[in-house]
Enzyme design. Structure first.
Site, PDB file in Angstrom:
ATOM      1  N   ASP A  37       0.824  -1.201   0.000  1.00  0.00           N
ATOM      2  CA  ASP A  37       0.000   0.000   0.000  1.00  0.00           C
ATOM      3  C   ASP A  37       0.865   1.261   0.000  1.00  0.00           C
ATOM      4  O   ASP A  37       1.842   1.352   0.750  1.00  0.00           O
ATOM      5  CB  ASP A  37      -0.858  -0.037   1.276  1.00  0.00           C
ATOM      6  CG  ASP A  37      -1.975   0.975   1.270  1.00  0.00           C
ATOM      7  OD1 ASP A  37      -2.855   0.881   0.409  1.00  0.00           O
ATOM      8  OD2 ASP A  37      -1.973   1.867   2.146  1.00  0.00           O
TER       9      ASP A  37
ATOM     10  N   GLU B 125       1.716  -0.595  -5.004  1.00  0.00           N
ATOM     11  CA  GLU B 125       0.699   0.412  -5.297  1.00  0.00           C
ATOM     12  C   GLU B 125       1.428   1.749  -5.237  1.00  0.00           C
ATOM     13  O   GLU B 125       1.669   2.312  -4.160  1.00  0.00           O
ATOM     14  CB  GLU B 125      -0.427   0.413  -4.255  1.00  0.00           C
ATOM     15  CG  GLU B 125      -1.553   1.361  -4.682  1.00  0.00           C
ATOM     16  CD  GLU B 125      -2.142   2.250  -3.602  1.00  0.00           C
ATOM     17  OE1 GLU B 125      -3.205   2.820  -3.837  1.00  0.00           O
ATOM     18  OE2 GLU B 125      -1.526   2.397  -2.521  1.00  0.00           O
TER      19      GLU B 125
HETATM   20  C1  GLC Z   1      -4.180   2.986  -0.707  1.00  0.00           C
HETATM   21  C2  GLC Z   1      -5.394   2.089  -0.602  1.00  0.00           C
HETATM   22  C3  GLC Z   1      -6.545   2.923  -0.172  1.00  0.00           C
HETATM   23  C4  GLC Z   1      -6.238   3.518   1.171  1.00  0.00           C
HETATM   24  C5  GLC Z   1      -4.934   4.304   1.148  1.00  0.00           C
HETATM   25  C6  GLC Z   1      -4.435   4.589   2.523  1.00  0.00           C
HETATM   26  O1  GLC Z   1      -4.307   3.927  -1.696  1.00  0.00           O
HETATM   27  O2  GLC Z   1      -5.602   1.415  -1.791  1.00  0.00           O
HETATM   28  O3  GLC Z   1      -7.741   2.196  -0.141  1.00  0.00           O
HETATM   29  O4  GLC Z   1      -7.279   4.371   1.553  1.00  0.00           O
HETATM   30  O5  GLC Z   1      -3.921   3.580   0.524  1.00  0.00           O
HETATM   31  O6  GLC Z   1      -3.987   3.413   3.140  1.00  0.00           O
END
Ligand code: GLC
Length: 564
Positions: A213, A285
């Site tokens: 994340d 991500e």
């Molecule tokens: C990422 C996740 C999202 C979350 C954010 C903070 O972007 O995919 O759902 O709100 O991180 O952890």
């Protein structure tokens, strides 16, 4: 379902993840085993066969850890335990065991940028004094202005509002997301060691990897300089918005994509190497552009995959799609990595809804009853076309739960039920992501469309979900579910994910036209984003089409795979 060579154990040359199709389960919304209106791990375990039949290689589970759920579990209070709403560690073990029996791999979500404010470390930090080792695990700073009453700098939260909150003794802590998600201090060796240990905890339980994340956010520029640029994440910025080139006036974002993050992932990779027999992966991500910057996460001693959000963000326009595919493959081939394609996830408007709007302008962060509504039929038509194009592309691909049913967002959800922190932090000005997180419909005539044994669902399901339920599509020729099954089967048989792409000449710019060949065969892919029909080549053998062909011609908003 036919077995094919790609189903056999991966050889050293072709690790499983290079062409894997990974299905994202959002645990709250997939299957509820106990009728409390929230999905859970036993619910997932019971329905894993469905994914085996669908033909995916792996699942990625969004967070299931103990959490106060201020951000639907992306606020972790204990990385080594399951939240009671989802079940227990034994349930997680049972899920992993069942997945293994079925030959499905399991990737879990890791949230390293921040913890929950209810994590034991943050509670200890609050109890300790400024300057203490407990505070040093987070980003505590003194304020500015008279009596330090102003935040340490001007950083905003991705979820809008201030990026800093003050604690009773006057210090401030940084949270790039919600107040309840304090950022960790990755310069602190204890934080690094802790995450190595968390990786080992889950690897020892048998997971096959981690989706990481906010992978581009962990390291902040020393001195935390002010920053006035956009905080965008989650694909909501518009194509017409000019993001200034970095300069003295507009420095690069001091919180995103700092070079220091790469060291962290090298450390993680070395932990994963100790489980080499299983070949576990890291998937970033990272909302990082351009593709060359993203590719840096994929150097051979770092991560294996990184979501290609630039592809997800590209409008349904042939020339733009051709360019983003070309650029992605070029950038990633420099580091020897495959691209990782994705069209939907739990943070963006589903592609069946997104593509139901004209292909211009800003992408919405949530749609409500007062907004212009999408053209649902057009959206689904284009979504199927986009998916068929994506599933032929070399590399890995991620699917988001329910896209195989053609699910749209819930675009008329009552505001009173919204839960996304963005909605609350902006007093409703930005609706946020609840619309794409609605519980799955499994059976049209069952309570909660078969999501669970009761009528309860944590977010309401739109009426349209009834006709899209699994039992309405299973075995029905031409349904979106059968279409996905066919596409995944062919992709596997022809090993398209391991293929090589070359562009086909002779088509108008509105048509994305390429060929992919692997050792097991090949396809020509024509995706028509333009208004006019396009003739198919003489004698073409159609393997699969996303919609009906008309007199041997490829209509608007349709993709076809031809045998190559
Ligand atoms: C990422 C996740 C999202 C979350 C954010 C903070 O972007 O995919 O759902 O709100 O991180 O952890």
């Amino acid at each position: 379902m036919t077995d094919s060579p790609a189903r056999t154990a991966p050889s050293r040359e072709t690790p499983w993840w290079r062409d894997a199709v990974i299905y994202q389960i959002y645990p709250r919304s997939w299957a509820d085993s106990n009728g409390d209106g929230l999905g859970d791990l036993p619910g997932i375990t019971q329905r894993l066969d469905y994914l085996k039949d669908l033909g995916v290689d792996a699942v990625w589970l969004s967070p299931f850890y103990r959490s106060p759920m201020a951000d639907a579990g992306y606020d972790v209070a204990d990385y080594r335990d399951i939240d009671p709403i989802f079940g227990t560690l034994e349930d997680a073990d049972a899920l992993l065991a069942r997945a293994k029996d079925l030959g499905l791999r399991v990737v879990v979500d890791l949230v390293p940028n921040h913890t929950s404010d209810e994590h034991a470390w943050f509670q200890a930090a609050l109890a300790a004094a400024p300057g203490s080792p407990e505070r040093d695990r987070y980003m505590f700073r003194d304020g500015t202005g008279p009596e330090g009453a102003e935040p340490p700098n001007n950083w905003q939260s991705v979820f809008y509002g201030d990026g800093w909150s003050q604690v009773p003794d006057g210090q401030w802590y940084l949270h790039l997301f919600d107040t309840k998600q304090p950022d960790l201090n990755w310069d602190n060796p204890e934080v690094r060691e802790e995450f190595h240990d968390i990786l080992r905890f889950w690897l020892d339980r048998g997971v096959d990897g981690f989706r990481v994340d906010v992978a581009h956010g962990l390291v902040k520029e020393a001195g935390l300089p002010d920053y006035a640029g956009p905080m965008h994440l989650l694909g909501e910025h518009g194509e017409d918005e000019v993001v200034p080139e970095p300069s003295a006036d507009h420095p690069v974002a001091p919180m995103w994509d700092r070079d220091g993050v790469h060291d962290i992932y090298r450390g993680w990779r070395s932990v994963l190497e100790q489980y080499a027999d299983r070949d576990p992966i890291l998937c970033a991500e990272a909302w990082v552009e351009p593709a060359e910057r993203l590719a840096r996460y994929l150097r051979p001693d770092e991560m294996h995959q990184a979501f290609n959000f630039e592809f997800l963000e590209t409008h349904w326009r042939g020339a733009d799609l051709t360019k983003v595919i070309t650029d992605s493959i070029a950038a990633e081939s420099i580091v020897g990595a495959p691209s990782t394609w994705v069209l939907s996830n739990h943070d963006v408007v589903r592609h069946a809804t997104r593509l139901g709007y004209p292909p211009v302008g800003k992408r919405p962060n949530g749609i409500g009853a007062d907004d212009p509504q999408p053209d649902a039929a057009l959206g689904l038509r284009r979504a199927r076309a986009a998916t068929l194009m994506m599933l032929a592309l070399p590399g890995g691909a991620y699917l988001y739960q329910g896209e195989e049913l053609g699910l749209p967002d819930h675009t008329t959800m009552p505001d009173a039920v919204r839960q996304d922190p963005t909605y609350h932090r902006t007093a409703g000005a930005i609706l946020g992501r609840d619309g794409c997180r609605v519980p799955m419909p499994w059976a049209k005539d069952a309570p909660s469309f078969g999501f669970g044994p009761s009528e309860q669902t944590w977010l309401p399901q739109p009426e349209a979900y009834g006709d899209l339920a699994v039992d309405q599509q299973d075995g029905v020729a031409g349904s979106t579910l059968e279409f996905y099954r066919s596409a995944l089967r062919l992709r596997r048989e022809l090993r398209l994910g391991l293929g090589t792409l070359s562009w086909l000449a002779g088509y108008p710019a509105e048509v994305v036209a390429f060929r992919v060949r692997s050792g097991a065969g090949g396809v020509q892919v024509l995706a028509n984003t333009g208004p006019a029909d396009v003739p198919l080549p003489e004698g073409a053998e159609v393997l699969l089409a996303s919609g009906d062909l008309v007199d041997g011609r490829l209509p608007s908003d349709t993709t076809v795979w031809l045998r190559d």
